[in-house]
Design a protein around this motif. Sequence first.
Motif, short mmCIF file in Angstrom:
data_model
loop_
_atom_site.label_atom_id
_atom_site.label_comp_id
_atom_site.label_asym_id
_atom_site.label_seq_id
_atom_site.Cartn_x
_atom_site.Cartn_y
_atom_site.Cartn_z
N UNK A 1 0.84 -1.20 0.00
CA UNK A 1 0.00 0.00 0.00
C UNK A 1 0.88 1.25 0.00
N UNK A 2 1.99 1.21 0.75
CA UNK A 2 2.90 2.35 0.80
C UNK A 2 3.58 2.59 -0.54
N UNK A 3 3.89 1.50 -1.26
CA UNK A 3 4.51 1.63 -2.58
C UNK A 3 3.55 2.31 -3.54
N UNK A 4 2.28 2.00 -3.42
CA UNK A 4 1.29 2.63 -4.29
C UNK A 4 1.15 4.12 -3.96
N UNK A 5 1.53 4.49 -2.73
CA UNK A 5 1.40 5.89 -2.30
C UNK A 5 2.68 6.68 -2.49
N UNK A 6 3.68 6.14 -3.19
CA UNK A 6 4.95 6.85 -3.41
C UNK A 6 4.73 8.24 -4.02
N UNK B 1 9.51 7.23 1.53
CA UNK B 1 9.22 6.65 2.85
C UNK B 1 7.88 5.92 2.89
N UNK B 2 7.08 6.03 1.86
CA UNK B 2 5.75 5.39 1.83
C UNK B 2 5.78 3.91 2.11
N UNK B 3 6.61 3.13 1.39
CA UNK B 3 6.65 1.69 1.66
C UNK B 3 7.16 1.36 3.06
N UNK B 4 8.13 2.12 3.57
CA UNK B 4 8.67 1.87 4.91
C UNK B 4 7.59 2.12 5.96
N UNK B 5 6.96 3.29 5.91
CA UNK B 5 5.90 3.61 6.87
C UNK B 5 4.72 2.65 6.73
N UNK B 6 4.36 2.32 5.51
CA UNK B 6 3.27 1.37 5.29
C UNK B 6 3.59 0.01 5.87
#
Length: 176
Positions: free
Chosen positions: A79-84, A90-95
């Motif tokens: 989901x974080x990767x989709x929000x890059x 940092x999206x994938x890390x936080x996700x």
Amino acid sequence: MATIIAGHFQLQETALDVCEAFKAAGFAAGRVTNFFNNPPGQHNVIPTGGDRAESPGAKQTPQAVAKGEVTGAAIGAAAGAAAIPLAGPLGPVLGGLVGAHVGSLYSFSEMKEKNESGPPPRHSGMMVAVAVDEGQEARAIELMRQQGAEKIERAQGLIENGDWKDFDPLSVPQFV
């Protein structure tokens, strides 16, 4: 060891009256007892208090939490990767971190549901117990019913001088 017939009652006053009824019916005073059975987990069976050193489902906890964390982290990272475009690198890390946390919490709810199977614990409340001789069991059960026992159980044990010496609050009740 003798056969013991025990009844569950809500009030101490009622339990005392039931003991007197048994004595009036000819049961030996030293073989009749009443006591409060604590709620599950509060019997002080082990030296540090409580009923068990480890909860029945505790052995599965580390594996279940790890599974929840891994699953949650994978979903969160995706989901974080989709929000890059919105959150940046940092999206994938936080996700992944948020997903791991949510996954671990979800695994606890799954374990609780799976570990609730098995015999139900003995309920707390006042108990009256009487050690019966051969031929007295049916009479003791009938007297418990007449006195309003909510549940009646049969056990093997030793009641001496008005004390159930070997009562095990963790044993599975054998209801009549």
